[in-house]
Enzyme design. Structure first.
Site, PDB file in Angstrom:
ATOM      1  N   TYR A  97      62.063   4.697  12.536  1.00 47.12           N
ATOM      2  CA  TYR A  97      62.160   5.707  11.574  1.00 47.12           C
ATOM      3  C   TYR A  97      62.632   5.306  10.193  1.00 47.12           C
ATOM      4  O   TYR A  97      63.229   5.965   9.555  1.00 47.12           O
ATOM      5  CB  TYR A  97      63.472   6.610  12.182  1.00 47.12           C
ATOM      6  CG  TYR A  97      63.450   7.335  13.486  1.00 47.12           C
ATOM      7  CD1 TYR A  97      62.050   7.368  14.069  1.00 47.12           C
ATOM      8  CD2 TYR A  97      64.426   8.240  13.996  1.00 47.12           C
ATOM      9  CE1 TYR A  97      62.024   8.058  15.242  1.00 47.12           C
ATOM     10  CE2 TYR A  97      64.333   9.050  14.954  1.00 47.12           C
ATOM     11  CZ  TYR A  97      63.253   8.680  15.791  1.00 47.12           C
ATOM     12  OH  TYR A  97      62.921   9.550  16.905  1.00 47.12           O
ATOM     13  N   HIS A 113      54.524  13.848  21.980  1.00 48.53           N
ATOM     14  CA  HIS A 113      53.208  12.651  22.617  1.00 48.53           C
ATOM     15  C   HIS A 113      52.116  13.353  21.907  1.00 48.53           C
ATOM     16  O   HIS A 113      51.160  13.551  22.653  1.00 48.53           O
ATOM     17  CB  HIS A 113      53.195  12.788  23.942  1.00 48.53           C
ATOM     18  CG  HIS A 113      53.371  11.194  24.460  1.00 48.53           C
ATOM     19  ND1 HIS A 113      52.634  11.115  25.616  1.00 48.53           N
ATOM     20  CD2 HIS A 113      53.986  10.228  24.234  1.00 48.53           C
ATOM     21  CE1 HIS A 113      52.779   9.661  25.753  1.00 48.53           C
ATOM     22  NE2 HIS A 113      53.855   9.380  24.886  1.00 48.53           N
ATOM     23  N   HIS A 162      57.535   4.695  14.562  1.00 48.64           N
ATOM     24  CA  HIS A 162      57.813   5.443  15.651  1.00 48.64           C
ATOM     25  C   HIS A 162      59.127   4.824  16.237  1.00 48.64           C
ATOM     26  O   HIS A 162      59.905   5.791  17.048  1.00 48.64           O
ATOM     27  CB  HIS A 162      56.669   5.170  16.756  1.00 48.64           C
ATOM     28  CG  HIS A 162      56.702   5.998  18.359  1.00 48.64           C
ATOM     29  ND1 HIS A 162      56.412   7.160  18.280  1.00 48.64           N
ATOM     30  CD2 HIS A 162      57.009   5.808  19.348  1.00 48.64           C
ATOM     31  CE1 HIS A 162      56.772   7.605  19.366  1.00 48.64           C
ATOM     32  NE2 HIS A 162      57.160   6.622  20.019  1.00 48.64           N
ATOM     33  N   GLY A 213      67.081  14.241  18.933  1.00 47.26           N
ATOM     34  CA  GLY A 213      65.655  14.610  18.246  1.00 47.26           C
ATOM     35  C   GLY A 213      64.694  13.632  18.243  1.00 47.26           C
ATOM     36  O   GLY A 213      65.043  12.375  18.796  1.00 47.26           O
ATOM     37  N   ARG A 265      62.517  10.920  31.967  1.00 45.88           N
ATOM     38  CA  ARG A 265      63.327   9.556  32.107  1.00 45.88           C
ATOM     39  C   ARG A 265      64.597   9.645  30.862  1.00 45.88           C
ATOM     40  O   ARG A 265      65.424   9.075  31.390  1.00 45.88           O
ATOM     41  CB  ARG A 265      62.443   8.331  31.917  1.00 45.88           C
ATOM     42  CG  ARG A 265      61.503   8.443  32.979  1.00 45.88           C
ATOM     43  CD  ARG A 265      60.623   6.792  33.072  1.00 45.88           C
ATOM     44  NE  ARG A 265      59.990   6.827  31.760  1.00 45.88           N
ATOM     45  CZ  ARG A 265      58.694   7.314  31.629  1.00 45.88           C
ATOM     46  NH1 ARG A 265      58.118   7.880  32.504  1.00 45.88           N
ATOM     47  NH2 ARG A 265      58.137   6.756  30.445  1.00 45.88           N
ATOM     48  N   GLU A 297      53.169  -0.531  27.825  1.00 45.24           N
ATOM     49  CA  GLU A 297      54.035   0.693  27.682  1.00 45.24           C
ATOM     50  C   GLU A 297      53.636   1.320  29.028  1.00 45.24           C
ATOM     51  O   GLU A 297      53.525   2.580  29.309  1.00 45.24           O
ATOM     52  CB  GLU A 297      53.912   1.678  26.574  1.00 45.24           C
ATOM     53  CG  GLU A 297      54.449   1.273  25.272  1.00 45.24           C
ATOM     54  CD  GLU A 297      54.001   2.255  24.086  1.00 45.24           C
ATOM     55  OE1 GLU A 297      53.663   3.185  24.675  1.00 45.24           O
ATOM     56  OE2 GLU A 297      54.462   1.759  22.884  1.00 45.24           O
TER      57      GLU A 297
END
Length: 731
Positions: free
Chosen positions: A47, A90, A44, A532, A111, A312
């Site tokens: 990459y 998500h 995540h 992206g 954000r 998080e």
């Protein structure tokens, strides 16, 4: 040794990862350090499986201010004003906890926009579900997921006062175990007031602002780098909880801090929380950093460094402030009722030093973690299923009648109006929405310079399943075409690449091919990729999702009042098809609903013809030859004409071969031409080399006549606006 193995397994790290970590540190990592490596080297955040295929994306143009590498992409839209935009996924959180997952997805992408110094002005979304119509528990589950996701998106955006003005929805059985929720947002800023995610300047303070840190979202980045199975329900604690009212305060506080020029850089605490924001800010600037974790505002008792680094919790920012501006930043945060604390400083070197009550609890090199994560070159293999699908010739079955096919497609969920979804979103707040949720692109007025921004989002995953490269090319082209039928010029795009497990060589082949398709189309059509996201491991047990490279494109029109729409204007006006109808049915709605199969291949997209079509549409709209226009999408010409008719309450009479009515060839648009402008129109089509076909004309009667079959507009409207509602609200 057993403890180490268990720790590595829990953190989704391999033995090879562990060896590399020990080599970098010159020792074994402690638990905090292991957690940091786990998050930063997760799929995540790093990459690691996809990065090699993302190289070579076209990212530059004279209007591109900032391409990939920052929180969002930035393009110049004239008058010293820039548009800042990005799309992210998500997916995993929304499948586990649909309301919270979708809501925090919206919060996170917003954000990313205001972190750049821009005020968010609009959002879009792309959502995909499994078999909603299934009569057993599967259908019940996906209707529950749909309602939760839509409410989460709507509540967060509405509370923030940011309009959601468009989106995309589809259903396929491949999403039964893994839905997709992709969120897009765009903001506006002055060109000279863009901020970046960098921490530089030795001695400059590092400041935490926003909500307090709790234990929600722990392990979210790692969770999003894994597949679903029967134990996935236990992952609910890894889904973050959002508070849009706090985010609204955070937005206003950030914009005030930007206006007073108090900071060097800023970063959202998104995936991997304080870990990713601190390492990325320092890594981009080649700086070191020291953080005092005991100074972090905490929401729960007895929190430890591991939890503080990997939480998080939402609505949090990390700032690199200018030395001497700390007091003013604290005052602004106090005014907006936000927690704020000076938790560290920028240092020399390339080291992240974490302290817990003045004792070092972790000490790590920054660049190997943030900038030089492992890159994997995973095996690729052409999918076995293509040997069965590509050699099948797909056409229109002679036994199917026009009336039968039309009614079948018109009653499908893909065609039915998604008004039930859009009504839950406030699309008019801020007062700048010209057009929303009517199909094709949405349109937004930019009050700072008077231009209009056209926004489109889309991808046909069935096409990408049959031919990932061509399917991705068509996704780029379709988004641009939806903007072009408004009379706007496509400028740039962002993508969200949703795929299955990278450990499956067939999935990596799909990913590689899709990237090549986007590169080729974006380069030729001069729509660079400025931002992206990649989302992998979208699979459940043994089912991979279809390759789904979602595309969102932004275009510009100088005067939004002159934008074209798809409503028929005048009785007697002629209807023409622009582009060549090549009778393509592979991956079409006709194939899905009438043939119950997914077979065939895709012809290479003629990018030159697509580009010329955009130019032809622009010229025809500018000279007022074209009085309504709509790109031909799902369901083909017949469905497109019916949609145009119900928008206007005027009918039409069309004569065309039945197969041509339902073909889904790319690069097609239907346009309305006044009888006295036909010669001008033909001159324009000839100038741009665009094939045009006369279809018929507009009627005052309220029916759509396709050959000898009439469909009453009243009946079409009833089905179009009510079918989806009945399914979505079914318990």
């Amino acid at each position: 040794m057993q403890d180490i193995q268990q720790s590595l397994k829990a953190h989704k790290l391999t033995q090879q990862d562990f060896k590399q970590i020990c080599s970098l540190l010159g020792r074994e990592p402690n638990l905090v350090e292991l957690g940091i490596f786990s998050a930063m080297w997760s799929e995540h955040c790093s990459y690691k499986s996809s990065r090699i295929y993302l190289k070579g994306f076209p990212t530059k143009a004279e209007w591109v201010v900032q391409g990939p590498g920052e929180n969002a992409g930035v393009i110049d839209i004239g008058g010293g004003i820039v548009a800042v935009f990005k799309m992210e996924s998500h997916n995993h959180p929304s499948f586990i906890e649909p309301y919270a997952g979708a809501a925090t997805g919206v919060g996170g992408i917003l954000r990313d926009i205001f972190t750049m110094g821009a005020r968010p002005v609009a959002s879009l979304n792309s959502i995909r579900f499994g078999d909603l119509c299934n009569k057993n528990t599967l259908g019940t589950k996906h209707r529950y997921l749909l309602r939760g996701v839509v409410k989460g998106i709507g509540d967060y955006g509405n509370c923030m006062g940011i309009p959601t003005i468009g989106g995309e929805f589809s259903t396929e059985s491949c999403y039964n175990g893994n839905i997709l929720v992709n969120a897009f947002s765009i903001g506006i800023a002055k060109k000279e007031e863009i901020f970046y995610g960098r921490a530089e300047g030795i001695g400059n303070p590092v400041i935490y602002m926003g909500s307090k840190t709790g234990r929600d979202g722990l392990g979210g980045a790692v969770m999003s780098s894994d597949s679903f199975n029967e134990h996935s329900a236990s992952l609910r604690p890894t889904v973050q909880l959002g508070d849009p009212f706090t985010e609204k305060l955070l937005l206003e506080a950030c914009l005030e801090i930007f206006k007073e020029n108090l900071i060097i850089g800023i970063q959202d605490m998104g995936a991997a929380g304080l870990t990713s924001s601190s390492f990325e800010m320092a890594g981009r600037a080649n700086s070191g950093m020291r953080l005092h974790l005991d100074r972090v505002p905490m929401r729960e008792n007895n929190m430890n460094p591991y939890e503080l680094m990997l939480s998080e919790s939402q609505e949090r920012m990390l700032l690199c402030a200018k030395k001497g501006c700390e007091k003013r930043i604290l005052e602004i945060c106090q005014k907006w009722e936000l927690d704020c604390a000076i938790i560290g400083e920028v240092c020399e070197g390339d080291t992240m030093e974490l302290l817990w009550y003045d004792e070092v609890c972790a000490k790590l090199p920054i660049s190997p973690i943030s900038e030089n994560a492992p890159i994997l070159q995973r095996p690729v293999k052409i999918p076995q299923y293509l040997s069965q699908t590509t050699h099948k010739q797909v056409g229109f079955h002679p036994s199917h009648s026009l009336e039968e096919v039309f009614k079948t497609l018109w009653n499908s969920l893909e065609i039915s109006s998604k008004q039930w979804i859009y009504e839950q979103y406030d699309s008019s707040v801020q007062g700048n929405t010209y057009r929303s949720n009517e199909g094709d692109a949405s349109l937004l007025r930019i009050k700072e310079n008077g231009v209009g921004l056209a926004l489109s989002i889309g991808c046909n995953p069935r096409l990408c399943y049959l031919n990932p490269k061509e399917g991705a090319k068509r996704a780029v082209a379709k988004c641009g075409r939806e903007i072009a039928v408004l009379g706007a010029k496509p400028l740039a795009l962002t993508d969200c690449l949703n795929f299955g497990s990278p450990e499956n060589p067939e999935v990596m082949w799909q990913f590689k091919e899709s990237c090549e398709g986007i590169k080729e189309a974006a380069a030729f059509l001069q729509t660079p990729v400025v931002s992206g996201n990649v989302s992998l491991y979208n699979r459940s047990d043994d089912m991979e999702i279809f390759p789904t490279p979602s595309i969102a494109m932004v275009g510009i029109i100088q005067n939004p009042n002159e934008a074209m729409d798809a409503k028929f204007k005048k009785v007697g006006n002629a209807l023409y098809l622009l582009g060549k109808n090549k009778l393509e049915f592979s991956g079409s709605l006709y194939q899905k609903y009438c043939l119950n199969e997914l077979m065939g291949d895709l012809d290479p997209l003629d990018l030159k013809a697509e580009q010329q079509l955009w130019k032809c549409l622009y010229q025809g709209i500018q000279t007022h030859c074209i009085q309504s226009a709509k790109e031909v999408g799902s369901g083909g010409i017949a469905i497109t004409l019916a949609k145009m008719a119900i928008l206007s309450e005027l009918g039409c009479k069309i004569q065309l071969d039945v197969a041509e009515l339902f073909s889904e060839s790319p690069s097609l648009a239907i346009v309305e031409i006044p009888q006295d402008r036909i010669q001008d129109f033909e001159r324009i089509t000839k100038e741009y080399g665009i094939h045009s076909t006369y279809l018929g004309y507009i009627l005052k009667e309220s029916y759509v006549q396709l050959n000898d079959i009439r469909f009453k507009i009243k009946d079409l409207r009833q089905t179009f606006y009510h079918h989806f509602v009945e399914i979505a609200q079914k318990l």
